[in-house]
Design an enzyme around this catalytic site. Structure first.
Site, PDB file in Angstrom:
ATOM      1  N   ASP A   1       5.958 -35.366  38.567  1.00 14.81           N
ATOM      2  CA  ASP A   1       6.352 -35.422  39.694  1.00 14.81           C
ATOM      3  C   ASP A   1       6.238 -36.363  40.720  1.00 14.81           C
ATOM      4  OD1 ASP A   1       3.945 -34.331  40.347  1.00 14.81           O
ATOM      5  OD2 ASP A   1       5.132 -32.444  41.531  1.00 14.81           O
TER       6      ASP A   1
ATOM      7  N   HIS B   1       6.594 -63.502  28.274  1.00 20.06           N
ATOM      8  CA  HIS B   1       6.719 -62.415  29.442  1.00 20.06           C
ATOM      9  C   HIS B   1       5.271 -61.396  29.217  1.00 20.06           C
ATOM     10  CE1 HIS B   1      11.167 -62.362  30.965  1.00 20.06           C
ATOM     11  NE2 HIS B   1      10.721 -63.421  31.031  1.00 20.06           N
TER      12      HIS B   1
ATOM     13  N   ASP C   1       2.116 -66.774  35.930  1.00 21.72           N
ATOM     14  CA  ASP C   1       3.142 -66.651  36.709  1.00 21.72           C
ATOM     15  C   ASP C   1       3.411 -65.479  37.827  1.00 21.72           C
ATOM     16  OD1 ASP C   1       6.183 -66.765  37.091  1.00 21.72           O
ATOM     17  OD2 ASP C   1       6.376 -66.947  34.837  1.00 21.72           O
TER      18      ASP C   1
ATOM     19  N   ASP D   1       8.860 -67.625  42.986  1.00 18.14           N
ATOM     20  CA  ASP D   1       8.282 -67.395  41.326  1.00 18.14           C
ATOM     21  C   ASP D   1       7.783 -68.508  41.269  1.00 18.14           C
ATOM     22  OD1 ASP D   1       8.424 -67.022  39.372  1.00 18.14           O
ATOM     23  OD2 ASP D   1      10.891 -66.774  38.919  1.00 18.14           O
TER      24      ASP D   1
ATOM     25  N   HIS E   1      13.298 -71.630  25.691  1.00 13.44           N
ATOM     26  CA  HIS E   1      13.683 -71.295  26.921  1.00 13.44           C
ATOM     27  C   HIS E   1      14.593 -72.476  27.589  1.00 13.44           C
ATOM     28  CE1 HIS E   1      10.798 -71.723  30.084  1.00 13.44           C
ATOM     29  NE2 HIS E   1       9.795 -71.501  29.205  1.00 13.44           N
TER      30      HIS E   1
ATOM     31  N   HIS F   1      16.820 -70.620  37.007  1.00 11.91           N
ATOM     32  CA  HIS F   1      17.580 -69.616  37.575  1.00 11.91           C
ATOM     33  C   HIS F   1      17.715 -69.649  38.963  1.00 11.91           C
ATOM     34  CE1 HIS F   1      13.863 -66.923  38.491  1.00 11.91           C
ATOM     35  NE2 HIS F   1      13.239 -67.653  37.773  1.00 11.91           N
TER      36      HIS F   1
ATOM     37  N   HIS G   1      15.472 -63.074  39.450  1.00 12.54           N
ATOM     38  CA  HIS G   1      16.447 -64.328  38.868  1.00 12.54           C
ATOM     39  C   HIS G   1      17.629 -63.425  39.182  1.00 12.54           C
ATOM     40  CE1 HIS G   1      13.797 -63.362  35.332  1.00 12.54           C
ATOM     41  NE2 HIS G   1      13.807 -64.405  35.492  1.00 12.54           N
TER      42      HIS G   1
ATOM     43  N   GLU H   1      11.427 -74.490  35.681  1.00  7.50           N
ATOM     44  CA  GLU H   1      10.033 -74.439  35.298  1.00  7.50           C
ATOM     45  C   GLU H   1      10.264 -74.730  33.790  1.00  7.50           C
ATOM     46  OE1 GLU H   1      10.017 -70.272  34.389  1.00  7.50           O
ATOM     47  OE2 GLU H   1      11.791 -70.177  35.493  1.00  7.50           O
TER      48      GLU H   1
ATOM     49  N   TYR I   1       4.943 -74.778  24.191  1.00  9.16           N
ATOM     50  CA  TYR I   1       4.322 -73.883  23.749  1.00  9.16           C
ATOM     51  C   TYR I   1       3.929 -73.761  22.485  1.00  9.16           C
ATOM     52  CZ  TYR I   1       6.305 -72.004  28.171  1.00  9.16           C
ATOM     53  OH  TYR I   1       7.107 -71.856  29.347  1.00  9.16           O
TER      54      TYR I   1
ATOM     55  N   ARG J   1       3.263 -74.050  31.399  1.00  8.12           N
ATOM     56  CA  ARG J   1       4.622 -73.455  32.031  1.00  8.12           C
ATOM     57  C   ARG J   1       4.362 -74.441  33.618  1.00  8.12           C
ATOM     58  NH1 ARG J   1       5.944 -69.522  30.234  1.00  8.12           N
ATOM     59  NH2 ARG J   1       5.793 -67.956  32.257  1.00  8.12           N
TER      60      ARG J   1
ATOM     61  N   GLU K   1       6.400 -74.228  37.304  1.00  4.78           N
ATOM     62  CA  GLU K   1       7.329 -73.892  37.926  1.00  4.78           C
ATOM     63  C   GLU K   1       7.351 -73.976  38.878  1.00  4.78           C
ATOM     64  OE1 GLU K   1      10.112 -69.530  37.740  1.00  4.78           O
ATOM     65  OE2 GLU K   1       8.038 -69.336  37.127  1.00  4.78           O
TER      66      GLU K   1
END
Length: 441
Positions: free
Chosen positions: A43, A246, A263, A274, A353, A357, A364, A387, A391, A408, A410
């Site tokens: 709950d 992610h 990130d 972001d 990728h 965005h 996003h 970004e 890898y 990365r 970004e």
């Protein structure tokens, strides 16, 4: 230490947005819901965050609330709000009364949300076109369809039911895509706080610490500066964990000689930054790490340079790809020329990728990516991410010094009438800056 301030909705901006949207609606009506806090377990519930579109138009954050717009009629705007009993006041605190809500939020009428299904047939009578969020709000769908059936049954009495339904999310997306002044004020604050969090994370980084510690320090900095918290799940990925795009478990340790990819973005007034930065845990890049990092950074800067009016996210991606493919050839991982590497997608094992965005109230953010089958041309007021990354799998063909490395870089970029504005410039990204900062906390 900065003096924390509490974010507050710009209610004048919300009223202006309702006015803009009403002009587009014409004779149509629109229904939106704030939503309900999702159950965490048993709950207990997660902290409530209202639906972005609902908050964008109202500034109200009451769970279970509903907004109705019907331009040219009286009332032209109405809020349906939950009614509090003594127990609810005791547990959750007092919320605005109907009169207070009408004055505070600048709407024409306030009704108890329990009366939504009772009042909606009357309020939708004569409205032939109705926008509502498709497949995301059963409460609204149930009330709207019940009202339509009630009005259809009253056809002999001259009642007119809506005969056309549209997706409210599509209608709102176009307004949110070009940021108004209030949106940019909130977004700049969110990105500034995000950058400060990244700097705090860099200062705190050293071998032996846990990913979870860096995540906690980063989000502490967000809240210390008045943000409501992160705008999305924070990624703190050490070493090979950065190759999981992610990665959010944050259960690893920071190893000497590895890189740390962070990130993360802070949320301010439901707008989020972001930013991604990658830096050496021990405070110095190894030569192979530096070479790969400089390629990703050069791609990031090429993408930013392409973020101009008339360009597109596809063009930004292409600009980054050309730099990345040339860099992969320098590293000996791709032998083909740049054009062939792009055409045959030879970069995909190292860059799987896209590059950009939209960014705004959602990380996003809403807004069409294609128009008439082509990439949406950029306009002044668009905010987007750039970004690119690299890898490297831990396989034999990858140089030993890069096996398992993930990078990365970004930034958050505003398209202007002139040069692109890098909103996230407060987060250092050049090699010398990073090496001077990491571990200095």
């Amino acid at each position: 230490m900065p003096q924390p301030s509490v974010a507050a909705p710009d209610l004048a901006a919300c009223a202006a947005r309702r006015s803009r949207l009403s002009a587009r609606l014409g004779d149509a009506a629109l229904l939106l819901s704030a939503g309900e806090p999702p159950t965490r377990s048993g709950d207990t519930r997660y902290r409530f965050r209202p639906d972005s579109n609902f908050y964008y138009l109202t500034g109200a954050a009451e769970p279970g609330s509903v907004l109705l717009l019907r331009p040219g009629r009286a009332p032209a705007s109405a809020l349906f709000l939950p009614v509090q009993d003594e127990r609810d006041v005791l547990y959750h605190g007092r919320r605005p009364s109907p009169d207070e809500a009408r004055e505070q939020f600048g709407v024409d009428a306030v009704f108890p949300v329990a009366q939504l299904e009772l009042e909606l047939p009357r309020l939708l009578d004569g409205v032939e076109e109705l926008y509502l969020p498709f497949s995301t709000c059963p409460v609204i769908e149930r009330a709207a369809f019940a009202a339509i059936e009630r009005l259809r049954a009253g056809d002999r009495r001259g009642e007119v039911a809506p005969t056309w339904l549209g997706d409210a999310r599509t209608l709102l997306a176009e307004d949110r895509l070009v940021k108004d002044a209030a949106a940019m004020t909130a977004l700049r604050r969110a990105v500034d706080i995000s950058a400060a969090g990244h700097v705090a994370a860099m200062r705190a980084t050293r071998p032996g610490r846990l990913e979870l510690e860096i995540e906690a320090l980063l989000e502490h900095e967000f809240r210390r500066r008045g943000a409501s918290g992160p705008g999305y799940e924070t990624i703190v990925a050490a070493g090979a964990n950065a190759n999981t795009l992610h990665y959010t478990s944050a259960r690893g340790a920071l190893g000497a000689g590895e890189l740390l990819l962070v990130d993360a973005g802070a949320e301010w007034e439901l707008f989020t930054g972001d930013i991604t930065r990658t830096f050496p845990i021990s405070g110095r890049f190894t030569p192979p790490q530096r070479d790969a990092y400089e390629i990703a950074l050069a791609a990031n800067e090429a993408g930013i340079a392409a973020s101009v009016i008339g360009s597109s996210l596809d063009a930004i991606h292409e600009a980054c790809l050309r730099v990345l493919c040339d860099g992969l050839r320098t590293l000996g991982l791709v032998r083909a020329g740049v054009d062939e590497a792009i055409e045959d997608e030879l970069y995909k094992p190292y860059y799987p990728h896209k590059t950009s965005h939209w960014l705004g109230a959602d990380v996003h953010d809403v807004g069409r990516y294609t128009v008439d089958g082509r990439a949406q041309p950029l306009r002044a007021g668009f905010v987007l991410t750039v970004e690119p990354g690299l890898y490297f799998p831990a396989t034999a063909e990858v140089p030993a010094g890069l096996r398992g490395v993930g990078i990365r870089v970004e930034d958050d970029v505003l398209v202007t009438a002139g040069a692109p504005e890098v909103l996230s410039a407060g987060a250092p990204k050049r090699v010398a800056e990073l090496e001077a900062l990491v571990g200095q906390g």
